[in-house]
Design a protein around this motif. Structure first.
Motif, PDB file in Angstrom:
ATOM      1  N   THR A 163     -22.671  27.182  47.309  1.00  0.00           N
ATOM      2  CA  THR A 163     -21.739  28.221  46.853  1.00  0.00           C
ATOM      3  C   THR A 163     -21.568  28.233  45.342  1.00  0.00           C
ATOM      4  O   THR A 163     -20.887  29.124  44.810  1.00  0.00           O
ATOM      5  N   GLN A 164     -22.180  27.252  44.658  1.00  0.00           N
ATOM      6  CA  GLN A 164     -22.036  27.127  43.205  1.00  0.00           C
ATOM      7  C   GLN A 164     -20.556  27.090  42.811  1.00  0.00           C
ATOM      8  O   GLN A 164     -20.124  27.748  41.857  1.00  0.00           O
ATOM      9  N   THR A 165     -19.778  26.320  43.566  1.00  0.00           N
ATOM     10  CA  THR A 165     -18.358  26.134  43.288  1.00  0.00           C
ATOM     11  C   THR A 165     -18.092  24.657  43.025  1.00  0.00           C
ATOM     12  O   THR A 165     -18.973  23.808  43.213  1.00  0.00           O
ATOM     13  N   TYR A 166     -16.864  24.359  42.618  1.00  0.00           N
ATOM     14  CA  TYR A 166     -16.498  22.991  42.281  1.00  0.00           C
ATOM     15  C   TYR A 166     -15.306  22.539  43.121  1.00  0.00           C
ATOM     16  O   TYR A 166     -14.385  23.324  43.373  1.00  0.00           O
ATOM     17  N   PRO A 167     -15.293  21.271  43.523  1.00  0.00           N
ATOM     18  CA  PRO A 167     -14.091  20.716  44.161  1.00  0.00           C
ATOM     19  C   PRO A 167     -13.055  20.374  43.108  1.00  0.00           C
ATOM     20  O   PRO A 167     -13.311  20.489  41.902  1.00  0.00           O
ATOM     21  N   THR A 168     -11.885  19.934  43.549  1.00  0.00           N
ATOM     22  CA  THR A 168     -10.934  19.349  42.606  1.00  0.00           C
ATOM     23  C   THR A 168     -11.515  18.032  42.085  1.00  0.00           C
ATOM     24  O   THR A 168     -12.436  17.460  42.691  1.00  0.00           O
ATOM     25  N   LEU A 169     -10.971  17.547  40.996  1.00  0.00           N
ATOM     26  CA  LEU A 169     -11.469  16.308  40.416  1.00  0.00           C
ATOM     27  C   LEU A 169     -11.339  15.148  41.393  1.00  0.00           C
ATOM     28  O   LEU A 169     -12.283  14.353  41.558  1.00  0.00           O
ATOM     29  N   GLU A 230     -29.401  18.912  34.826  1.00  0.00           N
ATOM     30  CA  GLU A 230     -28.533  19.625  35.763  1.00  0.00           C
ATOM     31  C   GLU A 230     -28.046  20.948  35.187  1.00  0.00           C
ATOM     32  O   GLU A 230     -27.846  21.916  35.926  1.00  0.00           O
ATOM     33  N   MET A 231     -27.893  21.031  33.883  1.00  0.00           N
ATOM     34  CA  MET A 231     -27.514  22.301  33.272  1.00  0.00           C
ATOM     35  C   MET A 231     -28.660  23.294  33.310  1.00  0.00           C
ATOM     36  O   MET A 231     -28.447  24.510  33.290  1.00  0.00           O
ATOM     37  N   ALA A 232     -29.882  22.784  33.389  1.00  0.00           N
ATOM     38  CA  ALA A 232     -31.061  23.649  33.363  1.00  0.00           C
ATOM     39  C   ALA A 232     -31.652  23.909  34.742  1.00  0.00           C
ATOM     40  O   ALA A 232     -32.691  24.554  34.859  1.00  0.00           O
ATOM     41  N   THR A 233     -30.990  23.398  35.795  1.00  0.00           N
ATOM     42  CA  THR A 233     -31.557  23.481  37.132  1.00  0.00           C
ATOM     43  C   THR A 233     -30.602  24.178  38.084  1.00  0.00           C
ATOM     44  O   THR A 233     -29.413  23.886  38.100  1.00  0.00           O
ATOM     45  N   GLU A 234     -31.133  25.104  38.874  1.00  0.00           N
ATOM     46  CA  GLU A 234     -30.324  25.786  39.875  1.00  0.00           C
ATOM     47  C   GLU A 234     -29.833  24.785  40.930  1.00  0.00           C
ATOM     48  O   GLU A 234     -30.519  23.824  41.248  1.00  0.00           O
ATOM     49  N   ASN A 235     -28.650  25.047  41.476  1.00  0.00           N
ATOM     50  CA  ASN A 235     -28.069  24.237  42.566  1.00  0.00           C
ATOM     51  C   ASN A 235     -27.767  22.798  42.158  1.00  0.00           C
ATOM     52  O   ASN A 235     -27.693  21.922  43.011  1.00  0.00           O
ATOM     53  N   GLU A 236     -27.589  22.533  40.852  1.00  0.00           N
ATOM     54  CA  GLU A 236     -27.260  21.181  40.405  1.00  0.00           C
ATOM     55  C   GLU A 236     -25.985  21.236  39.562  1.00  0.00           C
ATOM     56  O   GLU A 236     -26.004  21.061  38.356  1.00  0.00           O
ATOM     57  N   ASN A 237     -24.872  21.522  40.226  1.00  0.00           N
ATOM     58  CA  ASN A 237     -23.606  21.645  39.505  1.00  0.00           C
ATOM     59  C   ASN A 237     -22.638  20.509  39.793  1.00  0.00           C
ATOM     60  O   ASN A 237     -21.529  20.497  39.273  1.00  0.00           O
ATOM     61  N   PHE A 238     -23.058  19.524  40.621  1.00  0.00           N
ATOM     62  CA  PHE A 238     -22.130  18.476  41.033  1.00  0.00           C
ATOM     63  C   PHE A 238     -22.137  17.364  39.993  1.00  0.00           C
ATOM     64  O   PHE A 238     -22.725  16.298  40.176  1.00  0.00           O
ATOM     65  N   ASN A 239     -21.448  17.631  38.907  1.00  0.00           N
ATOM     66  CA  ASN A 239     -21.452  16.754  37.737  1.00  0.00           C
ATOM     67  C   ASN A 239     -20.051  16.798  37.136  1.00  0.00           C
ATOM     68  O   ASN A 239     -19.494  17.877  36.932  1.00  0.00           O
ATOM     69  N   ILE A 240     -19.465  15.647  36.851  1.00  0.00           N
ATOM     70  CA  ILE A 240     -18.084  15.611  36.388  1.00  0.00           C
ATOM     71  C   ILE A 240     -17.899  16.336  35.064  1.00  0.00           C
ATOM     72  O   ILE A 240     -16.849  16.959  34.815  1.00  0.00           O
ATOM     73  N   ILE A 241     -18.905  16.328  34.207  1.00  0.00           N
ATOM     74  CA  ILE A 241     -18.787  17.015  32.920  1.00  0.00           C
ATOM     75  C   ILE A 241     -18.723  18.521  33.138  1.00  0.00           C
ATOM     76  O   ILE A 241     -17.882  19.221  32.564  1.00  0.00           O
ATOM     77  N   LEU A 242     -19.596  19.032  33.987  1.00  0.00           N
ATOM     78  CA  LEU A 242     -19.597  20.466  34.282  1.00  0.00           C
ATOM     79  C   LEU A 242     -18.326  20.868  35.017  1.00  0.00           C
ATOM     80  O   LEU A 242     -17.769  21.946  34.774  1.00  0.00           O
ATOM     81  N   LEU A 243     -17.864  20.019  35.918  1.00  0.00           N
ATOM     82  CA  LEU A 243     -16.625  20.308  36.643  1.00  0.00           C
ATOM     83  C   LEU A 243     -15.452  20.452  35.671  1.00  0.00           C
ATOM     84  O   LEU A 243     -14.673  21.418  35.746  1.00  0.00           O
ATOM     85  N   LEU A 244     -15.304  19.499  34.763  1.00  0.00           N
ATOM     86  CA  LEU A 244     -14.204  19.549  33.806  1.00  0.00           C
ATOM     87  C   LEU A 244     -14.348  20.743  32.866  1.00  0.00           C
ATOM     88  O   LEU A 244     -13.356  21.392  32.501  1.00  0.00           O
TER      89      LEU A 244
END
Length: 342
Positions: A163-169, A230-244
């Motif tokens: 879904t390209q979404t983020y959970p809570t921290l 992960e910033m350059a790759t699709e479906n790779e958003n599960f990263n604390i830096i990107l989440l914040l």
């Protein structure tokens, strides 16, 4: 000319020790990849050979000098890593089938001639551990940890990746502590040092908290090391830096600083617990040695990212999953990893 963003490398108050077995398994790794991971496709095989994944085990277990003890640990490291790659955004019902079959093989089932080679590696590792004297309670612990890695880590990440979404921290920290695979891989301390920590010691809340802390530290450590990929790759958003960055409305630089602060607070907690362990009676030395090795894993894996020459965290170096294509997105900046001053 592209802007360069400096990304700090985490630092620790614990030692780094180089392994005497650093290059011992290089040729075996190539053989295992070609023979037992060919089912993942020729492009993945080609990329895996350039990732130096097998060196993770010597890095993280540098006190082991007996190659026979470390060989099945290397097998585990590879099949845990490649399992994660293979099931990327795979339908969960298919992941469950693979997960449950892995558990059966890890706990004693034989592998059929038509099954994927990854299961042969699992079976061979189990046989080597038995030969090396690892008890059945540890075999079951290891298999359960792998099952939880898949169930509470990989499978719970999938929704957010699709879904390209983020959970809570807080939810992220729970999932990431599993999905990085370290709560499974930390079980490799036992066979690497030739001693299985008794169950009642392993289950103690202090030891369990140590295991969570070292796992999430390694998860955040990985997020820093892999941020460009992960910033350059699709479906790779599960990263604390990107989440914040995306959910806390921070600039990228602010997100880096916040993520490192969270990381450093966990470092302090792990050190404080390790300096004030409970009284484990006759097993005190064994418990202290076990905790020592959890911290050694954190420090030494951190060095693998920047010293081993791995190409895993370049977009072109990542393996192709069974489902989906991880295409590269163009970035208008470059990432430079820098050592922090002491």
């Amino acid at each position: 000319m592209k802007q360069t963003i400096d990304v700090p490398i985490p630092k620790y108050p614990w030692t780094y020790i180089p392994s005497p077995l650093m290059f011992t398994f290089d040729e075996e790794e190539k053989q295992w990849i070609k023979e037992d991971y060919a089912f993942m496709g020729p492009e993945s095989v080609k990329r895996y050979i350039n990732q130096n994944i097998v060196k993770v085990s010597p890095y993280m277990g540098p006190t082991t000098t007996n190659a026979d003890l470390l060989r099945p640990v290397c097998r585990f490291l590879l099949y845990e890593t490649y399992f994660d790659d293979y099931v990327e955004i795979m339908p969960l019902e298919e992941v469950r089938v693979l997960r449950d079959r892995a558990f059966e093989v890890m706990t004693g089932d034989s592998v059929g001639p038509n099954e994927i080679g990854m299961f042969r590696q699992m079976e061979q590792a189990r046989k080597e551990w038995v030969t090396n004297g690892m008890p059945q309670f540890w075999i079951e612990r290891m298999a359960n940890s792998f099952w939880e890695f898949v169930t509470y880590g990989i499978m719970e990440e999938t929704h957010f990746k699709l879904t390209q979404t983020y959970p809570t921290l807080s939810r992220y920290l729970l999932i990431r502590s599993r999905s990085i695979g370290q709560l499974a891989y930390v079980d490799m301390i036992d066979p690497a040092i030739g001693y299985a920590l008794p169950e009642h010691i392993h289950k103690h809340p202090a030891i369990q908290r140590v295991l969570f802390l070292q796992s999430i530290l390694i998860g955040i450590q990985n997020d820093f090391a892999s941020i460009r990929k992960e910033m350059a790759t699709e479906n790779e958003n599960f990263n604390i830096i990107l989440l914040l960055h995306h959910t806390h409305h921070l600039s990228f630089e602010e997100a880096l600083a916040r993520a490192m602060k969270i990381h450093d607070d966990f470092v302090v907690e792990l050190e404080e617990i390790s300096q004030c362990l409970p009284n484990f009676g006759d097993y005190q030395k064994e418990a202290e040695n076990y905790v020592y090795h959890t911290k050694l894993m954190v420090t030494c894996l951190n060095e693998w990212y920047y010293k081993s020459g791995t190409k895993r965290y370049t977009p072109e170096g990542f393996a192709t999953p069974k489902y989906g294509i991880q295409g590269e997105k163009k970035l208008d900046f470059e990432i430079k990893h820098i050592r922090q001053e002491n």
